[in-house]
Design an enzyme around this catalytic site. Structure first.
Site, PDB file in Angstrom:
ATOM      1  N   CYS A 253       1.029  -1.310   0.015  1.00 48.57           N
ATOM      2  CA  CYS A 253       0.293   0.224   0.154  1.00 48.57           C
ATOM      3  C   CYS A 253       1.036   0.910   0.147  1.00 48.57           C
ATOM      4  O   CYS A 253       1.943   1.534   0.779  1.00 48.57           O
ATOM      5  CB  CYS A 253      -0.391   0.353   1.524  1.00 48.57           C
ATOM      6  SG  CYS A 253      -1.738   1.598   1.912  1.00 48.57           S
TER       7      CYS A 253
ATOM      8  N   CYS B 166       0.657   2.871   3.388  1.00 47.15           N
ATOM      9  CA  CYS B 166       0.972   2.474   4.653  1.00 47.15           C
ATOM     10  C   CYS B 166       2.315   1.378   4.394  1.00 47.15           C
ATOM     11  O   CYS B 166       2.618   1.144   5.362  1.00 47.15           O
ATOM     12  CB  CYS B 166      -0.041   2.545   5.785  1.00 47.15           C
ATOM     13  SG  CYS B 166      -0.733   0.611   5.447  1.00 47.15           S
TER      14      CYS B 166
ATOM     15  N   CYS C   6      -7.138  -1.221   2.149  1.00 47.01           N
ATOM     16  CA  CYS C   6      -6.041  -1.240   2.924  1.00 47.01           C
ATOM     17  C   CYS C   6      -6.626  -1.451   3.934  1.00 47.01           C
ATOM     18  O   CYS C   6      -7.217  -0.476   4.654  1.00 47.01           O
ATOM     19  CB  CYS C   6      -4.844  -0.837   2.377  1.00 47.01           C
ATOM     20  SG  CYS C   6      -3.807  -0.690   3.951  1.00 47.01           S
TER      21      CYS C   6
ATOM     22  N   CYS D 242      -4.745   0.994   7.016  1.00 45.96           N
ATOM     23  CA  CYS D 242      -5.169   2.175   6.306  1.00 45.96           C
ATOM     24  C   CYS D 242      -6.625   3.071   6.319  1.00 45.96           C
ATOM     25  O   CYS D 242      -6.965   3.805   5.537  1.00 45.96           O
ATOM     26  CB  CYS D 242      -4.157   3.261   5.981  1.00 45.96           C
ATOM     27  SG  CYS D 242      -3.901   3.239   4.298  1.00 45.96           S
TER      28      CYS D 242
ATOM     29  N   CYS E 270      -8.479  -6.024  -9.466  1.00 46.02           N
ATOM     30  CA  CYS E 270      -7.438  -4.518 -10.368  1.00 46.02           C
ATOM     31  C   CYS E 270      -7.270  -3.490 -10.187  1.00 46.02           C
ATOM     32  O   CYS E 270      -8.092  -3.122  -9.126  1.00 46.02           O
ATOM     33  CB  CYS E 270      -9.040  -4.272 -11.272  1.00 46.02           C
ATOM     34  SG  CYS E 270      -8.647  -3.149 -12.968  1.00 46.02           S
TER      35      CYS E 270
END
Length: 166
Positions: free
Chosen positions: A84, A87, A132, A135, A155
């Site tokens: 991510c 984070c 995510c 976060c 995707c």
């Protein structure tokens, strides 16, 4: 111009309100208690803007979508991990990536413990949005038209990811 009957107007306004509520960024599923007290979830919009470039902020924090074929991660072929961008939580392994032809980095598997999901009605039909888990940054959508062995296509917006070579 004809008038819409009051009952029909209320129905349309109610349906619109439900759709908007379902798409709101705050509606992200946050059931995983591992991340409930994460400091990442307490950052303000201004703090996120400082940390992220424009398109990454728009994608991760406002659920935007980058233009197809605009991410350099589409052509990334090295071994490593996709994390991510908000984070650094690991989301995908490089050997799960494939060319879906859609213009966005696509994977047939995710580290599912690190993603949350919700139903998204932004285009008028239900889709499964994922984000995510730490976060709550928007990543993309998962579809049932991917390759074996899972049949899934995760995707992802390239602007929502960083690549960490092995």
């Amino acid at each position: 111009m004809s008038q819409i009957p009051t009952d029909r107007r209320r129905l349309l306004l109610g349906a619109t309100a439900l759709t908007v509520a379902a798409c709101a960024p705050g509606g992200a599923d946050a059931q995983d208690s591992r991340f409930a007290d994460s400091s990442w979830r307490r950052l303000t919009a201004a703090e996120w803007r400082e940390r992220l470039p424009g398109i990454s902020y728009d994608v991760l924090r406002r659920e935007a979508t980058e233009r197809p074929f605009s991410s350099p991660l589409n052509d990334e072929k090295r071994a490593g991990t996709y994390v991510c961008r908000g984070c650094e939580l690991p989301l995908f392994q490089s050997d799960w990536k494939y060319d879906s032809g859609t213009g966005w980095p696509s994977f047939f598997r995710a580290i599912e413990a690190n993603v949350g999901k919700k139903t998204d009605y932004a285009i008028g039909i239900p889709r499964t949005e994922y984000h995510c888990a730490r976060c709550l940054g928007h990543q993309g959508h998962v579809f049932d038209d991917g390759p074996r062995p899972t049949g899934k296509r995760w995707c992802n917006n390239g602007a929502a990811l960083n690549f960490r070579p092995a």
